[in-house]
Design a protein around this motif. Structure first.
Motif, PDB file in Angstrom:
ATOM      1  N   GLN A  64       0.790  -1.230   0.000  1.00  0.00           N
ATOM      2  CA  GLN A  64       0.000   0.000   0.000  1.00  0.00           C
ATOM      3  C   GLN A  64       0.823   1.281   0.000  1.00  0.00           C
ATOM      4  OE1 GLN A  64      -2.805  -0.263   3.220  1.00  0.00           O
ATOM      5  NE2 GLN A  64      -3.683  -2.161   2.460  1.00  0.00           N
ATOM      6  N   PHE A  65       2.138   1.169   0.164  1.00  0.00           N
ATOM      7  CA  PHE A  65       2.959   2.366   0.260  1.00  0.00           C
ATOM      8  C   PHE A  65       4.180   2.277  -0.636  1.00  0.00           C
ATOM      9  CE2 PHE A  65       0.592   2.278   4.177  1.00  0.00           C
ATOM     10  CZ  PHE A  65       0.297   3.613   4.426  1.00  0.00           C
ATOM     11  N   ARG A  66       4.714   3.440  -0.985  1.00  0.00           N
ATOM     12  CA  ARG A  66       6.000   3.573  -1.648  1.00  0.00           C
ATOM     13  C   ARG A  66       6.928   4.198  -0.619  1.00  0.00           C
ATOM     14  NH1 ARG A  66       6.410   0.527  -5.678  1.00  0.00           N
ATOM     15  NH2 ARG A  66       6.597   1.661  -7.579  1.00  0.00           N
ATOM     16  N   TYR A  67       8.224   3.995  -0.762  1.00  0.00           N
ATOM     17  CA  TYR A  67       9.145   4.561   0.213  1.00  0.00           C
ATOM     18  C   TYR A  67      10.499   4.843  -0.415  1.00  0.00           C
ATOM     19  CZ  TYR A  67      11.224  -0.064   0.369  1.00  0.00           C
ATOM     20  OH  TYR A  67      11.825  -1.232   0.024  1.00  0.00           O
ATOM     21  N   GLU A  68      11.278   5.689   0.255  1.00  0.00           N
ATOM     22  CA  GLU A  68      12.661   5.927  -0.108  1.00  0.00           C
ATOM     23  C   GLU A  68      13.441   6.241   1.150  1.00  0.00           C
ATOM     24  OE1 GLU A  68      12.987   9.260  -2.735  1.00  0.00           O
ATOM     25  OE2 GLU A  68      12.150  10.661  -1.282  1.00  0.00           O
ATOM     26  N   VAL A  69      14.697   5.818   1.177  1.00  0.00           N
ATOM     27  CA  VAL A  69      15.582   6.131   2.297  1.00  0.00           C
ATOM     28  C   VAL A  69      16.036   7.574   2.119  1.00  0.00           C
ATOM     29  CG1 VAL A  69      17.773   5.579   3.412  1.00  0.00           C
ATOM     30  CG2 VAL A  69      16.299   3.750   2.563  1.00  0.00           C
ATOM     31  N   VAL A  70      16.017   8.328   3.204  1.00  0.00           N
ATOM     32  CA  VAL A  70      16.399   9.737   3.170  1.00  0.00           C
ATOM     33  C   VAL A  70      17.743   9.891   3.869  1.00  0.00           C
ATOM     34  CG1 VAL A  70      15.734  12.063   3.885  1.00  0.00           C
ATOM     35  CG2 VAL A  70      13.969  10.401   3.251  1.00  0.00           C
ATOM     36  N   GLY A  71      18.691  10.562   3.227  1.00  0.00           N
ATOM     37  CA  GLY A  71      19.988  10.799   3.850  1.00  0.00           C
ATOM     38  C   GLY A  71      20.977   9.704   3.526  1.00  0.00           C
ATOM     39  N   SER A  72      22.143   9.830   4.155  1.00  0.00           N
ATOM     40  CA  SER A  72      23.213   8.875   3.871  1.00  0.00           C
ATOM     41  C   SER A  72      23.087   7.642   4.754  1.00  0.00           C
ATOM     42  CB  SER A  72      24.574   9.529   4.111  1.00  0.00           C
ATOM     43  OG  SER A  72      24.713   9.833   5.480  1.00  0.00           O
ATOM     44  N   GLN A  73      23.736   6.595   4.348  1.00  0.00           N
ATOM     45  CA  GLN A  73      23.747   5.349   5.097  1.00  0.00           C
ATOM     46  C   GLN A  73      25.135   5.220   5.695  1.00  0.00           C
ATOM     47  OE1 GLN A  73      21.638   2.237   3.528  1.00  0.00           O
ATOM     48  NE2 GLN A  73      20.171   3.569   2.583  1.00  0.00           N
ATOM     49  N   GLY A  74      25.242   5.479   7.007  1.00  0.00           N
ATOM     50  CA  GLY A  74      26.545   5.618   7.626  1.00  0.00           C
ATOM     51  C   GLY A  74      27.091   4.411   8.343  1.00  0.00           C
ATOM     52  N   GLY A  75      26.660   3.213   8.065  1.00  0.00           N
ATOM     53  CA  GLY A  75      27.235   2.044   8.701  1.00  0.00           C
ATOM     54  C   GLY A  75      26.328   1.420   9.749  1.00  0.00           C
ATOM     55  N   ILE A  76      26.858   0.413  10.418  1.00  0.00           N
ATOM     56  CA  ILE A  76      26.085  -0.364  11.377  1.00  0.00           C
ATOM     57  C   ILE A  76      26.821  -0.409  12.704  1.00  0.00           C
ATOM     58  CG2 ILE A  76      25.146  -2.651  11.885  1.00  0.00           C
ATOM     59  CD1 ILE A  76      24.909  -3.094   8.875  1.00  0.00           C
ATOM     60  N   GLU A  77      26.088  -0.265  13.806  1.00  0.00           N
ATOM     61  CA  GLU A  77      26.641  -0.422  15.148  1.00  0.00           C
ATOM     62  C   GLU A  77      26.166  -1.760  15.697  1.00  0.00           C
ATOM     63  OE1 GLU A  77      25.429   2.781  17.669  1.00  0.00           O
ATOM     64  OE2 GLU A  77      26.151   4.294  16.275  1.00  0.00           O
TER      65      GLU A  77
END
Length: 99
Positions: A64-77
């Protein structure tokens, strides 16, 4: 508490364990090698409800939805569970109906 990250990233149990590959769980895995909800007497009592809620939420979002990631992807903790270092901001909008 077992170190789930170490278990889930063990090359003795999984081929190329650092690669994101959900298809590795299509086959039955060895006991005690994949424990997202714990195991034995310390297993999460709400694991079946949690899995059902995740299925419902993912179905609703995907259908039911569309989406996009906003901003940078800075890694995983890792501490002990993996989370995005700076969160994972996303923008969602209602998908246009094709009916």
């Amino acid at each position: 508490m077992p170190l789930f990250r170490n278990i889930h990233h063990n090359p003795d149990f999984f081929v190329d364990p650092q690669k994101f590959d959900p298809s590795r769980f299509e086959d039955v895995v060895r006991p005690n090698t994949f424990m997202p909800f714990g195991n034995g007497v310390h297993a999460c009592p709400g694991n079946e409800l949690a899995k059902l809620e995740m299925h419902v939420m993912i179905h609703r979002l995907a259908s039911q939805f569309r989406y996009e990631v906003v901003g940078s992807q800075g890694g995983i903790e890792y501490g002990p569970f993996p989370i995005p270092s700076h969160g994972l901001p996303a923008r969602f909008w209602k998908q246009e109906s094709t009916n």
